[in-house]
Design a protein around this motif. Structure first.
Motif, short mmCIF file in Angstrom:
data_model
loop_
_atom_site.label_atom_id
_atom_site.label_comp_id
_atom_site.label_asym_id
_atom_site.label_seq_id
_atom_site.Cartn_x
_atom_site.Cartn_y
_atom_site.Cartn_z
N PHE A 44 0.80 -1.22 0.00
CA PHE A 44 0.00 0.00 0.00
C PHE A 44 0.84 1.28 0.00
N GLY A 45 2.15 1.16 -0.05
CA GLY A 45 3.00 2.35 -0.04
C GLY A 45 2.86 3.17 -1.32
N PRO A 46 3.03 4.47 -1.24
CA PRO A 46 2.89 5.31 -2.45
C PRO A 46 3.90 4.97 -3.54
N MET A 47 5.12 4.58 -3.16
CA MET A 47 6.10 4.21 -4.18
C MET A 47 5.73 2.91 -4.86
N ALA A 48 5.12 1.98 -4.13
CA ALA A 48 4.65 0.74 -4.75
C ALA A 48 3.51 1.00 -5.72
N ARG A 49 2.59 1.90 -5.36
CA ARG A 49 1.50 2.24 -6.27
C ARG A 49 2.03 2.92 -7.53
N LEU A 50 3.01 3.79 -7.35
CA LEU A 50 3.61 4.43 -8.52
C LEU A 50 4.30 3.40 -9.41
N ALA A 51 4.97 2.44 -8.81
CA ALA A 51 5.65 1.41 -9.60
C ALA A 51 4.65 0.56 -10.36
N ARG A 52 3.49 0.24 -9.75
CA ARG A 52 2.46 -0.53 -10.45
C ARG A 52 1.88 0.26 -11.62
N SER A 53 1.71 1.54 -11.42
CA SER A 53 1.17 2.36 -12.51
C SER A 53 2.14 2.45 -13.68
N LEU A 54 3.43 2.24 -13.40
CA LEU A 54 4.44 2.28 -14.46
C LEU A 54 4.71 0.91 -15.07
N GLY A 55 3.99 -0.12 -14.59
CA GLY A 55 4.10 -1.43 -15.21
C GLY A 55 4.83 -2.48 -14.40
N TRP A 56 5.26 -2.17 -13.19
CA TRP A 56 5.92 -3.15 -12.33
C TRP A 56 4.84 -3.91 -11.57
N ASP A 57 4.65 -5.18 -11.93
CA ASP A 57 3.52 -5.95 -11.40
C ASP A 57 3.63 -6.19 -9.89
N ASN A 58 4.79 -6.61 -9.42
CA ASN A 58 4.94 -6.96 -8.01
C ASN A 58 6.16 -6.24 -7.43
N PRO A 59 6.00 -4.96 -7.13
CA PRO A 59 7.16 -4.22 -6.61
C PRO A 59 7.50 -4.65 -5.18
N SER A 60 8.72 -5.10 -5.00
CA SER A 60 9.21 -5.46 -3.68
C SER A 60 10.60 -4.85 -3.54
N PHE A 61 10.61 -3.62 -3.06
CA PHE A 61 11.86 -2.85 -3.07
C PHE A 61 12.92 -3.49 -2.17
N PHE A 62 12.50 -3.87 -0.98
CA PHE A 62 13.46 -4.44 -0.03
C PHE A 62 13.51 -5.97 -0.11
N GLY A 63 12.81 -6.56 -1.05
CA GLY A 63 12.90 -7.99 -1.28
C GLY A 63 13.82 -8.34 -2.42
N ASP A 64 14.30 -7.35 -3.13
CA ASP A 64 15.22 -7.55 -4.24
C ASP A 64 16.64 -7.29 -3.76
N PRO A 65 17.54 -8.27 -3.79
CA PRO A 65 18.91 -8.05 -3.29
C PRO A 65 19.72 -7.07 -4.12
N ASP A 66 19.27 -6.76 -5.34
CA ASP A 66 19.98 -5.79 -6.16
C ASP A 66 19.55 -4.35 -5.89
N ILE A 67 18.36 -4.17 -5.33
CA ILE A 67 17.83 -2.82 -5.09
C ILE A 67 17.94 -2.43 -3.63
N ALA A 68 17.74 -3.39 -2.73
CA ALA A 68 17.66 -3.09 -1.31
C ALA A 68 18.90 -2.37 -0.77
N PRO A 69 20.15 -2.78 -1.12
CA PRO A 69 21.31 -2.06 -0.57
C PRO A 69 21.35 -0.58 -0.96
N TYR A 70 20.93 -0.28 -2.19
CA TYR A 70 20.93 1.11 -2.63
C TYR A 70 19.89 1.93 -1.88
N LEU A 71 18.75 1.33 -1.56
CA LEU A 71 17.74 2.05 -0.80
C LEU A 71 18.20 2.30 0.64
#
Length: 370
Positions: free
Chosen positions: A208-235
């Motif tokens: 329900f986070g605003p960044m997840a909703r924005l990601a879905r509107s841009l075509g990312w079906d299942n946004p999991s920012f901190f579940g991705d080992p390539d994205i989480a360290p940068y966040l």
């Protein structure tokens, strides 16, 4: 004019017998302290048997022996040096405070590091030699955390560039300059725990986070920012940078305001462009302040743990783990006091070595310039 003898400390005539008495008091109290500490250490490792169990019940005998040593040390100063010893008593509290708050706890930590001490075990503290070092050498998660710390520390370069740009902006003649100075300092006023919940647990919440909703509107079906080992360290690095960039910015801004305007005006009169003025005049003068800000920021970065613990707990799969958060979980989740203390001591040794090399390189690099 005759010399004012009030502020001159003369050498007292100390007899050899008196000096030997002072040394005997000092070394005797030190021997008692070492003996009591060793007896208690053996009592702890002996499991509380009749041999040393009475001394192993608490560390009060060592505390009493330490107080005796402090008293003997102060008395020996006066006995061995006379009037000069009385003057040295004024700096004795600082020396004894450092010994009490740094040296003694470090020695106590070493006794824990070379022992098998799990709070959930019934055996208590047991000496195990170098077993903790061998376990650490084969612990892939610990070395992964050290590698993550290299990445987090390297991110300070980007933080420094952003902080320098903001400092230059706030040092220029812009509208609402005072307002922006206060606004940019707001992240520094927040606790890292509050930042982790406000940004990590709210804005980047996967459902329900605003960044997840924005990601879905841009075509990312299942946004999991901190579940991705390539994205989480940068966040994690971005949240920590957002919190501490204002700290570097305010130090750099103070350095910019201390630069005489005559130097930059003279460069402009000589026909230097803005970039040339910055690179040839402003940046070299800002090097001492910049290095100080970077070193202080590295110290804070090496303690990075609270954001990681609250947002990811080191996951996924240790991708965001720092050494501090990993050691914290060794204490909290596994109750492994001995192994966790060994990891902390090794981390401290690595930090001391790295900082010593860094300071020597910086000193050698700065010497031709200043």
């Amino acid at each position: 004019m005759s010399e004012d003898r009030l502020y001159v400390v003369t050498n007292d005539q100390i007899s050899p017998a008196r000096a030997r008495v002072g040394q005997a008091i000092l070394w005797g109290s030190g021997a008692i302290l070492v003996l009591v500490a060793l007896l208690q250490s053996f009592g702890q490792s002996d499991g509380g048997t009749a041999t040393f169990g009475a001394l192993a019940d608490s560390w009060r005998p060592t505390l009493y022996a330490w107080c005796l040593f402090i008293t003997a040390y102060c008395a020996s100063l006066v006995i061995r040096h006379g009037e000069r010893g009385k003057r040295q008593l004024f700096i004795a509290p600082a020396v004894l405070f450092i010994a009490s708050m740094v040296i003694f706890p470090l020695i106590f930590a070493l006794t824990i590091a070379f022992s098998d001490w799990n709070l959930s075990a019934v055996d208590g503290q047991q000496f195990n030699g170098f077993d903790n070092i061998r376990e650490m050498w084969g612990d892939g998660f610990y070395w992964n955390a050290l590698g993550n710390m290299v990445f987090y520390t390297a991110a300070i370069i980007a933080e420094y560039i952003i902080a320098f740009g903001l400092a230059l902006l706030l040092n220029s003649q812009i509208r609402a300059r005072k307002f922006f100075r206060v606004a940019f300092l707001l992240p520094l006023m927040l606790s890292p725990v509050a930042v982790s919940w406000m940004i990590g647990k709210s804005m980047f919440e996967a459902r329900f986070g605003p960044m997840a909703r924005l990601a879905r509107s841009l075509g990312w079906d299942n946004p999991s920012f901190f579940g991705d080992p390539d994205i989480a360290p940068y966040l994690i690095a971005a949240m920590d940078a957002w919190t501490f960039i204002p700290f570097m910015m305010i130090m750099l801004l103070a350095g910019l305001q201390a630069i005489p305007k005559d130097l930059t005006e003279a460069a402009q009169v000589d026909g230097a462009r803005p970039w040339q003025t910055f690179w040839e005049v402003t940046f070299p003068l800002m090097l001492p302040v910049s290095l100080t800000a970077i070193m202080i920021r590295i110290i804070f970065k090496l303690k990075l743990a609270d954001i990681i613990i609250n947002v990811t707990s080191g996951g996924p799969g240790g991708a965001t783990d720092s050494v501090t958060s990993f050691i914290f979980r060794e204490y909290r989740d596994r109750s492994n006091v001995g192994y966790g203390t060994m990891l902390a001591i090794v981390y401290l040794v690595l930090i001391v070595i790295a900082f010593t090399l860094f300071i020597k390189l910086v000193s050698r690099w700065m010497r031709p310039r200043y």
